[in-house]
Design a protein around this motif. Sequence first.
Motif, short mmCIF file in Angstrom:
data_model
loop_
_atom_site.label_atom_id
_atom_site.label_comp_id
_atom_site.label_asym_id
_atom_site.label_seq_id
_atom_site.Cartn_x
_atom_site.Cartn_y
_atom_site.Cartn_z
N LYS A 40 1.30 0.23 0.68
CA LYS A 40 -0.05 0.46 0.08
C LYS A 40 -0.84 -0.75 -0.11
O LYS A 40 -1.98 -0.81 0.43
N SER A 41 -0.21 -1.85 -0.62
CA SER A 41 -1.06 -3.01 -0.93
C SER A 41 -1.36 -3.52 0.40
O SER A 41 -2.40 -4.35 0.50
N THR A 42 -0.57 -3.45 1.19
CA THR A 42 -0.69 -4.15 2.61
C THR A 42 -1.93 -3.40 3.27
O THR A 42 -2.75 -4.39 3.74
N PHE A 84 -7.53 -6.22 -7.23
CA PHE A 84 -6.03 -6.47 -6.71
C PHE A 84 -4.93 -5.99 -7.71
O PHE A 84 -5.12 -5.93 -8.94
N GLN A 85 -3.88 -5.92 -7.17
CA GLN A 85 -2.52 -5.57 -7.89
C GLN A 85 -2.11 -6.56 -8.67
O GLN A 85 -1.94 -6.43 -9.89
N TYR A 86 -2.13 -7.70 -8.18
CA TYR A 86 -1.96 -9.06 -8.95
C TYR A 86 -3.20 -10.13 -9.02
O TYR A 86 -3.07 -10.89 -7.93
N LEU A 169 -8.89 0.41 -5.48
CA LEU A 169 -8.15 -0.15 -6.72
C LEU A 169 -6.77 -0.06 -6.39
O LEU A 169 -6.26 1.04 -6.33
N ASP A 170 -6.20 -1.11 -6.14
CA ASP A 170 -4.82 -1.37 -6.10
C ASP A 170 -4.02 -1.34 -7.53
O ASP A 170 -3.81 -2.39 -7.97
N GLU A 171 -3.36 -0.35 -7.85
CA GLU A 171 -2.56 -0.06 -9.23
C GLU A 171 -3.62 -0.48 -10.40
O GLU A 171 -3.02 -1.30 -11.19
N THR A 172 -4.85 -0.35 -10.33
CA THR A 172 -5.49 -0.96 -11.50
C THR A 172 -5.07 -0.27 -12.77
O THR A 172 -5.36 -0.88 -13.85
MG LIG Z 1 1.41 -2.85 -4.12
#
Ligand SMILES: [Mg+2]
Lengths: 250, 481
Positions: A40-42, A84-86, A169-172
């Motif tokens: 997902k993040s990729t 970003f997730q992080y 939105l990545d795991e916001t």
């Molecule tokens: Mg991820």
Amino acid sequence: MLEIKDLHASIEDKKILNGINLKVNAGEVHAIMGPNGSGKSTLASVIAGKEEFEIKKGSLALDGENLEDLDPEERAHKGIFLSFQYPVEIPGVSVTNFMKTAINASRKARGLEDMPANQMLKLIREKSEMLEIDRKFLSRSLNEGFSGGEKKRNEIFQMAMLEPKLAILDETDSGLDIDALRIVANGVNKLRGKDNAIIVITHYQRLLEYIVPDFVHVLHDGKIVKSGSKELALELEEKGYDWIKQEAIV
Amino acid sequence: MAYTEEELKKELETKEYEYGFYTDIESDTFPKGLSEDIVRAISKKKNEPEWMTEWRLEAFRGWEKMEEPEWANVHYEKPDFQAISYYSAPKAADPNKSLEDVDPDLLEMYRKLGISVDEQKKLQNVAVDIVVDSVSVATTFKKTLAEKGIIFMPISEAIQEHPELVKKYMGTVVPTTDNFYAALNSAVFTDGSFCYIPKGVKCPMELSTYFRINEGGTGQFERTLVIADEGSYVSYLEGCTAPSRDENQLHAAVVELIALDDAEIKYSTVQNWFPGNKEGKGGVYNFVTKRGLCETNSKISWTQVETGSAVTWKYPSCILKGNNSVGEFYSIAVTNNFQQADTGTKMIHLGKNTKSTIISKGISAGKSQNSYRGLVQIGSRAENARNFSQCDSLLMGNECGAHTFPYIEAKNRTAQIEHEATTSKIGEDQIFYCNQRGIDTEKAIALIVNGFSKEVLNKLPMEFAVEAQKLLEISLEGSVG
Ligand SMILES: [Mg+2]
Ligand SMILES: Nc1ncnc2c1ncn2[C@@H]1O[C@H](COP(=O)(O)OP(=O)(O)OP(=O)(O)O)[C@@H](O)[C@H]1O
């Protein structure tokens, strides 16, 4: 708006995305779910243009324009935003200064002058109030020493400031407390409109109660293995991913 | 306040005369090499009193017995001291030279720094038209200082006009034989600044050599002496953000600061000598001795932004002699390409309750080497001395180096010494994050570097800080592939 066709991407010869097809139209909200490590993040990074990932096959386009040849900042100028997730820390650079730099960079790319200071201040005031962000926060170094939830809220603040065309939105939602989740979701919903689109990556149905998606996709091993309406998220919450993995194998 | 055309012209004429612009150039350059005769000749050329000549000779004799130091973490081909000419008259503007003759890269840099065309000309020794603005600024400036009894003039003039002050203080903080380069400087210096702030006077403006019109070019062996008498305050700016390209490869300056009881001196430097080209050719060797002496309750702050020179060797220091005196050192040192910097400070605590703070930010890019070298020394009688040191290094890429050499010598048990050091790298993730927000890589690096250097940039006087920021940006341009 966004069109991804048979996208294959890898890092250091490790295949991560294995033929993604996704079409997102203006006005739509898509949710992407899927187990840890499914890519997902990729996918989000590849859309945003992170160079470490190599596109082996397939294409991705925004409003009919091939994105592959564009630098990440050029994609940003075209209205792609990634929460970003992080989120990373940048010591010594205040949130305000960072936003000012970002906004003016995009304006410059569009041939506009720097945003006048009073307009910038007004915008900051408006968006920080909407997201219930304390002013003191804005003078702190970007993400340095922010709590997990604060970082996520700050990402959405930036999104609100930049008013992107396509927001990912990545795991916001992860790390946000119950009240914050509502406030942030509310902020995201304000961006929704017929000209914008949003991709929400999440593990939890909860966020989707606030930001109601038009489509839900399940990513597994770098492939979208199932797509459906918002009910799919409920089903996943109930049954987990095993049945989908099974289906995928068959 | 308005000047008539005539007064203006006159003012200008005297200025030109004052600074030797149109003086007779009978022998404008001495033969190469250094000997007692040359030292005497320099002194004579400057019309100096006997005591000054003797002072120089003593320094020269000391220098002859000294060896060039080798302990610094820098490698370079040693200058041939007999191949240097130790006196050349100030160069008149070349009437045939125009900006078109100047290296376009340099002009591009000037443009980026926002340096006006007239200033560009001045920096490149191209004849300048009369700039009414800067003339009147300089005049008002001079007048304000005179009203307060502040003396601010070239050191060679001070030797003539205020011999008692020069004699009393020069060489008291940096003795003639302090080190190899200081000794050389003492023997042969020809220009520099002198500044005296009388008792209880707060100097109302930043003192800057910039205002000394027609003295844009800094000498090879500069000598600066700043004396803040009891209870006075001065903020002194040295250097200029404009890149200085100089045929002189070796620069060995000496700066002495004296803060008498309850006085405060803030000394800020932006150093941007030619660092050599991308291949590491050319560039200035900068070997500077800067030291301040603090009497009771006084304070000296050194703030420096070092972006230039091929080789830098520089340790602005404070001798905290008086009780309750305070020394501060704030530094940003940037090295790129093949630059080498070995810089830091010495804080010598002699008095009781003395306090020192050291904040050093080293930024290395390309194939450069950046070293911090600091000494904190607490004397046996320095009860309750305190020091806080923080040395941060920021690396860009894998080919550069950052080194920290902190030395601590405490001879008093009540001393409190704290030392913190960090090394970080500009991460791909940080850059991608900025890129994603629409900020290109070059700007992203500037942002990150400015953030990293903020604590020091904040110590600079406002307008200097803005220029210094731009300078950091430019110095690091092209440092990422
Ligand atoms: Mg991820
Ligand atoms: N830089 C990298 N180097 C090597 N492998 C990587 C790199 N980035 C991602 N991967 C691998 O790619 C796979 C997909 O990672 P990704 O971060 O996209 O997963 P995700 O779906 O976002 O997971 P999560 O739900 O835990 O956030 C994982 O196996 C991960 O280890």
